[in-house]
Design a protein around this motif. Structure first.
Motif, PDB file in Angstrom:
ATOM      1  N   PRO A  95       6.455   3.819   0.278  1.00 49.01           N
ATOM      2  CA  PRO A  95       5.701   2.604  -0.053  1.00 49.01           C
ATOM      3  C   PRO A  95       5.501   2.455  -1.553  1.00 49.01           C
ATOM      4  CG  PRO A  95       4.201   4.303   0.664  1.00 49.01           C
ATOM      5  CD  PRO A  95       5.589   4.847   0.855  1.00 49.01           C
ATOM      6  N   GLU A  96       5.442   1.215  -1.983  1.00 47.49           N
ATOM      7  CA  GLU A  96       5.130   0.926  -3.381  1.00 47.49           C
ATOM      8  C   GLU A  96       4.311  -0.347  -3.447  1.00 47.49           C
ATOM      9  OE1 GLU A  96       8.540  -0.219  -5.839  1.00 47.49           O
ATOM     10  OE2 GLU A  96       9.696  -0.457  -3.996  1.00 47.49           O
ATOM     11  N   ILE A  97       3.369  -0.361  -4.366  1.00 45.26           N
ATOM     12  CA  ILE A  97       2.573  -1.563  -4.597  1.00 45.26           C
ATOM     13  C   ILE A  97       3.280  -2.348  -5.687  1.00 45.26           C
ATOM     14  CG2 ILE A  97       0.377  -2.441  -5.472  1.00 45.26           C
ATOM     15  CD1 ILE A  97      -0.986  -0.090  -4.030  1.00 45.26           C
ATOM     16  N   VAL A  98       3.602  -3.603  -5.379  1.00 49.40           N
ATOM     17  CA  VAL A  98       4.362  -4.426  -6.323  1.00 49.40           C
ATOM     18  C   VAL A  98       3.494  -5.472  -7.014  1.00 49.40           C
ATOM     19  CG1 VAL A  98       6.571  -4.019  -5.171  1.00 49.40           C
ATOM     20  CG2 VAL A  98       5.170  -5.976  -4.483  1.00 49.40           C
ATOM     21  N   TRP A  99       2.237  -5.616  -6.553  1.00 48.01           N
ATOM     22  CA  TRP A  99       1.316  -6.565  -7.174  1.00 48.01           C
ATOM     23  C   TRP A  99      -0.106  -6.217  -6.744  1.00 48.01           C
ATOM     24  CZ3 TRP A  99      -2.058  -9.890  -4.623  1.00 48.01           C
ATOM     25  CH2 TRP A  99      -2.713 -10.831  -5.437  1.00 48.01           C
ATOM     26  N   THR A 100      -1.057  -6.401  -7.657  1.00 44.80           N
ATOM     27  CA  THR A 100      -2.473  -6.223  -7.333  1.00 44.80           C
ATOM     28  C   THR A 100      -3.257  -7.422  -7.847  1.00 44.80           C
ATOM     29  OG1 THR A 100      -2.973  -5.042  -9.383  1.00 44.80           O
ATOM     30  CG2 THR A 100      -2.347  -3.700  -7.479  1.00 44.80           C
ATOM     31  N   SER A 101      -4.301  -7.783  -7.125  1.00 44.83           N
ATOM     32  CA  SER A 101      -5.161  -8.887  -7.557  1.00 44.83           C
ATOM     33  C   SER A 101      -6.073  -8.418  -8.687  1.00 44.83           C
ATOM     34  CB  SER A 101      -6.007  -9.389  -6.391  1.00 44.83           C
ATOM     35  OG  SER A 101      -6.960  -8.415  -6.001  1.00 44.83           O
ATOM     36  N   ASP A 102      -6.536  -9.363  -9.479  1.00 39.44           N
ATOM     37  CA  ASP A 102      -7.526  -9.052 -10.512  1.00 39.44           C
ATOM     38  C   ASP A 102      -8.895  -8.836  -9.889  1.00 39.44           C
ATOM     39  OD1 ASP A 102      -5.634  -9.238 -12.525  1.00 39.44           O
ATOM     40  OD2 ASP A 102      -6.015 -11.375 -12.866  1.00 39.44           O
ATOM     41  N   ARG A 126      -6.831  -7.220  -3.178  1.00 40.61           N
ATOM     42  CA  ARG A 126      -5.593  -7.539  -2.474  1.00 40.61           C
ATOM     43  C   ARG A 126      -4.429  -6.864  -3.187  1.00 40.61           C
ATOM     44  NH1 ARG A 126      -6.620 -12.567  -3.840  1.00 40.61           N
ATOM     45  NH2 ARG A 126      -4.438 -13.133  -4.046  1.00 40.61           N
ATOM     46  N   VAL A 127      -3.443  -6.477  -2.407  1.00 43.88           N
ATOM     47  CA  VAL A 127      -2.217  -5.891  -2.965  1.00 43.88           C
ATOM     48  C   VAL A 127      -1.024  -6.398  -2.173  1.00 43.88           C
ATOM     49  CG1 VAL A 127      -3.356  -3.768  -3.763  1.00 43.88           C
ATOM     50  CG2 VAL A 127      -2.286  -3.807  -1.503  1.00 43.88           C
ATOM     51  N   ASP A 135      11.448   2.059  11.742  1.00 38.07           N
ATOM     52  CA  ASP A 135      12.850   1.822  12.071  1.00 38.07           C
ATOM     53  C   ASP A 135      13.754   1.788  10.843  1.00 38.07           C
ATOM     54  OD1 ASP A 135      12.295   1.603  14.848  1.00 38.07           O
ATOM     55  OD2 ASP A 135      11.588  -0.453  14.521  1.00 38.07           O
ATOM     56  N   GLY A 136      13.177   2.036   9.664  1.00 42.23           N
ATOM     57  CA  GLY A 136      13.959   2.027   8.433  1.00 42.23           C
ATOM     58  C   GLY A 136      14.180   0.641   7.865  1.00 42.23           C
ATOM     59  N   GLU A 137      13.476  -0.357   8.406  1.00 40.36           N
ATOM     60  CA  GLU A 137      13.601  -1.733   7.914  1.00 40.36           C
ATOM     61  C   GLU A 137      12.685  -1.951   6.730  1.00 40.36           C
ATOM     62  OE1 GLU A 137      14.233  -3.591  12.391  1.00 40.36           O
ATOM     63  OE2 GLU A 137      12.220  -3.428  11.542  1.00 40.36           O
ATOM     64  N   SER A 138      13.169  -2.696   5.753  1.00 42.94           N
ATOM     65  CA  SER A 138      12.370  -3.009   4.576  1.00 42.94           C
ATOM     66  C   SER A 138      11.349  -4.093   4.908  1.00 42.94           C
ATOM     67  CB  SER A 138      13.291  -3.485   3.445  1.00 42.94           C
ATOM     68  OG  SER A 138      12.522  -3.723   2.286  1.00 42.94           O
ATOM     69  N   VAL A 139      10.103  -3.844   4.497  1.00 48.23           N
ATOM     70  CA  VAL A 139       9.007  -4.782   4.759  1.00 48.23           C
ATOM     71  C   VAL A 139       8.294  -5.040   3.439  1.00 48.23           C
ATOM     72  CG1 VAL A 139       6.807  -5.123   5.974  1.00 48.23           C
ATOM     73  CG2 VAL A 139       8.674  -3.861   7.096  1.00 48.23           C
ATOM     74  N   GLU A 140       7.908  -6.295   3.203  1.00 47.08           N
ATOM     75  CA  GLU A 140       7.047  -6.637   2.082  1.00 47.08           C
ATOM     76  C   GLU A 140       5.928  -7.501   2.634  1.00 47.08           C
ATOM     77  OE1 GLU A 140       7.197  -8.814  -2.240  1.00 47.08           O
ATOM     78  OE2 GLU A 140       8.855  -7.476  -1.698  1.00 47.08           O
ATOM     79  N   GLU A 141       4.688  -7.141   2.324  1.00 49.46           N
ATOM     80  CA  GLU A 141       3.550  -7.888   2.848  1.00 49.46           C
ATOM     81  C   GLU A 141       2.338  -7.715   1.950  1.00 49.46           C
ATOM     82  OE1 GLU A 141       2.637  -6.350   6.734  1.00 49.46           O
ATOM     83  OE2 GLU A 141       2.271  -4.348   5.982  1.00 49.46           O
ATOM     84  N   GLU A 142       1.357  -8.611   2.143  1.00 49.04           N
ATOM     85  CA  GLU A 142       0.103  -8.506   1.409  1.00 49.04           C
ATOM     86  C   GLU A 142      -0.932  -7.840   2.285  1.00 49.04           C
ATOM     87  OE1 GLU A 142      -1.578 -11.639  -0.870  1.00 49.04           O
ATOM     88  OE2 GLU A 142       0.364 -12.212  -1.694  1.00 49.04           O
ATOM     89  N   ALA A 143      -1.836  -7.128   1.636  1.00 45.00           N
ATOM     90  CA  ALA A 143      -2.934  -6.469   2.333  1.00 45.00           C
ATOM     91  C   ALA A 143      -4.226  -6.847   1.643  1.00 45.00           C
ATOM     92  CB  ALA A 143      -2.740  -4.960   2.294  1.00 45.00           C
ATOM     93  N   GLU A 144      -5.285  -6.997   2.442  1.00 42.04           N
ATOM     94  CA  GLU A 144      -6.602  -7.259   1.887  1.00 42.04           C
ATOM     95  C   GLU A 144      -7.633  -6.555   2.753  1.00 42.04           C
ATOM     96  OE1 GLU A 144      -7.751 -11.393   1.933  1.00 42.04           O
ATOM     97  OE2 GLU A 144      -6.651 -11.748   3.781  1.00 42.04           O
ATOM     98  N   GLY A 145      -8.883  -6.533   2.297  1.00 37.14           N
ATOM     99  CA  GLY A 145      -9.951  -5.910   3.062  1.00 37.14           C
ATOM    100  C   GLY A 145      -9.711  -4.422   3.268  1.00 37.14           C
ATOM    101  N   LEU A 146     -10.059  -3.946   4.462  1.00 34.44           N
ATOM    102  CA  LEU A 146      -9.924  -2.520   4.773  1.00 34.44           C
ATOM    103  C   LEU A 146      -8.475  -2.064   4.668  1.00 34.44           C
ATOM    104  CD1 LEU A 146     -11.215   0.130   5.648  1.00 34.44           C
ATOM    105  CD2 LEU A 146     -11.016  -0.640   8.024  1.00 34.44           C
TER     106      LEU A 146
END
Length: 188
Positions: A95-102, A126-127, A135-146
Motif C-alpha cells: 500500500p501507498e498513500i498518494v494524497w492526504t487532505s490538509d 482523508r487519504v 487477488d493481486g488487483e490494483s486498487v485506488e480509493e479514498e479513505a476517511e474517518g476510522l
C-alpha cells in the motif's frame, strides 16, 4: 490458518523488528495469501481491527484490516455473533498513500503491539491510497474517518513507526511504562 504471536514494544528484540522498514513484495501468491489468512485470524483473536505483517515478525508491506460496519462514532460491539456477522476483511499489499487532505482528524488510537495504552493522534482526515488486493488487483480509493485513521496507523508500521512515536517524549515514556506494567500484571 494459525494464530501468530504479536510482537510488543516492551520486548527489546520485538521492538527491533517493529522498528524495521518493511520491504515490498513481488506479488500476491498462495504463500502470501496464507500469511494474510494467519494475520487475519491473529487480529480477530487479539482482538483488533488492523494488523501489519511486521507485527507478526514478517517485515513486508502487507496489512490486513476489518472495520466491519463500524463508524467513527458508536464503535460498540454487542456479542461475538454480532461481531462475526459484521466481518468485512480487507487486504492491502504494497500500500501507498498518494494524497492526504490538509484537514486533520484526531482519534484515540490503540495498538496490538502497544497493549493496554490509548492516546489521541492527529492525522489527515482523508487519504487516497493505492494497493494490491488479495487477488493481486490494483486498487485506488479514498479513505476517511476510522478507515483513514486505521490505514495510516497500519502504514506507519510498514515504516517502523508506532503510534506512540507521534506523541511527546513524556507521553511515550509513560506509555512504555504502562505497557510494561500491564504485561507484568498479566503474566503474574
Amino acid at each position: 490458518m494459525a494464530i501468530r504471536r504479536i510482537l510488543t514494544c516492551d520486548n527489546p528484540a520485538d521492538l527491533a523488528v517493529l522498528k524495521r522498514v518493511s520491504t515490498s513484495v513481488e506479488g500476491v501468491d498462495a504463500p502470501l495469501r496464507a500469511l494474510m489468512d494467519d494475520m487475519l485470524e491473529t487480529m480477530y483473536a487479539a482482538p483488533g481491527i488492523g494488523l501489519a505483517a511486521v507485527q507478526v515478525g514478517e517485515p513486508i508491506r502487507v496489512i490486513v484490516m476489518d472495520l466491519g460496519d463500524r463508524e467513527v462514532e458508536g464503535d460498540v460491539q454487542d456479542t461475538a455473533e454480532d461481531d462475526e456477522a459484521r466481518r468485512n476483511p480487507r487486504f492491502f499489499v504494497n500500500p501507498e498513500i498518494v494524497w492526504t487532505s490538509d484537514e486533520l482528524f484526531s482519534y484515540e488510537e490503540g495498538c496490538l503491539s502497544v497493549p493496554e495504552y490509548y492516546d489521541a493522534v492527529e492525522r489527515p482526515a482523508r487519504v487516497r491510497l493505492r494497493y494490491l488486493n488479495r487477488d493481486g488487483e490494483s486498487v485506488e480509493e479514498e479513505a476517511e474517518g476510522l478507515y483513514a485513521v486505521c490505514i495510516q496507523h497500519e502504514m506507519d508500521h510498514l515504516e517502523g513507526v508506532l503510534f506512540i512515536d507521534h506523541l511527546s517524549r513524556l507521553k511515550r515514556e509513560r506509555a512504555m511504562a504502562k505497557v510494561k506494567k500491564a504485561l507484568r500484571d498479566k503474566a503474574a
